[in-house]
Design an enzyme around this catalytic site. Structure first.
Site, PDB file in Angstrom:
ATOM      1  N   HIS A 150      -0.884   5.086 -21.965  1.00  0.00           N
ATOM      2  CA  HIS A 150      -1.026   4.756 -20.538  1.00  0.00           C
ATOM      3  C   HIS A 150      -2.204   3.825 -20.312  1.00  0.00           C
ATOM      4  CE1 HIS A 150       1.947   7.375 -18.535  1.00  0.00           C
ATOM      5  NE2 HIS A 150       1.929   7.920 -19.724  1.00  0.00           N
ATOM      6  N   SER A 210       4.359   0.385 -14.501  1.00  0.00           N
ATOM      7  CA  SER A 210       2.948   0.652 -14.199  1.00  0.00           C
ATOM      8  C   SER A 210       2.423  -0.294 -13.134  1.00  0.00           C
ATOM      9  CB  SER A 210       2.090   0.529 -15.458  1.00  0.00           C
ATOM     10  OG  SER A 210       2.293   1.628 -16.298  1.00  0.00           O
ATOM     11  N   GLU A 211       2.839  -1.549 -13.210  1.00  0.00           N
ATOM     12  CA  GLU A 211       2.396  -2.520 -12.205  1.00  0.00           C
ATOM     13  C   GLU A 211       2.860  -2.110 -10.811  1.00  0.00           C
ATOM     14  OE1 GLU A 211       2.818  -7.252 -11.091  1.00  0.00           O
ATOM     15  OE2 GLU A 211       3.387  -6.576 -13.087  1.00  0.00           O
ATOM     16  N   GLN A 234       0.844   1.033  -9.695  1.00  0.00           N
ATOM     17  CA  GLN A 234      -0.536   0.729  -9.295  1.00  0.00           C
ATOM     18  C   GLN A 234      -0.559  -0.103  -8.013  1.00  0.00           C
ATOM     19  OE1 GLN A 234      -3.608  -0.132 -12.095  1.00  0.00           O
ATOM     20  NE2 GLN A 234      -2.632   1.035 -13.744  1.00  0.00           N
ATOM     21  N   PHE A 240      -7.533   8.265 -18.033  1.00  0.00           N
ATOM     22  CA  PHE A 240      -7.244   9.052 -16.845  1.00  0.00           C
ATOM     23  C   PHE A 240      -5.821   8.730 -16.394  1.00  0.00           C
ATOM     24  CE2 PHE A 240      -7.158   9.238 -12.139  1.00  0.00           C
ATOM     25  CZ  PHE A 240      -7.476  10.578 -11.957  1.00  0.00           C
ATOM     26  N   VAL A 284       0.136   7.906  -9.215  1.00  0.00           N
ATOM     27  CA  VAL A 284      -0.586   7.358  -8.059  1.00  0.00           C
ATOM     28  C   VAL A 284       0.273   7.131  -6.826  1.00  0.00           C
ATOM     29  CG1 VAL A 284      -2.386   6.298  -9.458  1.00  0.00           C
ATOM     30  CG2 VAL A 284      -0.349   4.961  -8.848  1.00  0.00           C
TER      31      VAL A 284
END
Length: 161
Positions: free
Chosen positions: A62, A79-80, A83, A114, A118
């Site tokens: 990650h 992931s983009e 986030q 971490f 999100v």
């Protein structure tokens, strides 16, 4: 569905860890796995039954939140989008520096990045959670990070059309 097609669709559900989808497929998918929840459960079981070292590799796959990969636009598409949904791509200088400081301290303490699902949080919420979780024990945080990875995977499965 053939393995190649399955991996093309579901191989990215767990970040850079196609092995999860492959093992789930090879375990034998049945009618009860023909739903988001069913597929999520079998993939979760693959991860949960894997050795600790393999789980650690999964965690290390990650990216940092608001980290170098994000700045350089080298995140996976998933992931983009995740986030971006938390507006991490628009950190002010102070927030960016705090993320960098926390990312460094967290990885130094736990030896993995971490991880937080999100979606639904904003930058302030994420920094608050980050500051709380950095005080966890290694074992407690390992368990929480795996729980977050499963949540991310479930959310990704729900987005597959």
């Amino acid at each position: 569905m053939e393995l190649d097609n399955f991996l093309e669709i579901f191989g990215g559900v767990y970040e850079h860890s196609e092995w999860v989808a492959q093992h789930a497929y090879e375990t034998g998918l049945e009618i009860q796995h023909n739903s988001v929840e069913g597929l999520s459960l079998i993939m979760k079981n693959v991860v949960d039954s894997s050795p600790r070292e393999q789980k650690l590799n999964l965690l290390c796959a990650h990216p940092d939140l608001a980290g170098k990969l994000s700045i350089n636009k080298n995140l996976t598409l998933e992931s983009e989008l995740e986030q971006d949904s938390a507006n991490l791509n628009n950190c002010n200088e102070e927030e960016f520096l705090e993320f960098q400081k926390l990312n460094y301290a967290y990885k130094k303490k736990f030896n993995f990045p971490f991880i937080l699902a999100v979606r639904g949080y904003n930058r302030t919420d994420i920094l608050e959670i980050f500051n709380e979780r950095i005080n966890n024990s290694l074992e407690g945080e390992f368990v929480e990070a795996i729980r977050q990875v499963h949540r991310i995977a479930l959310l990704r499965l729900k987005n597959i059309k």
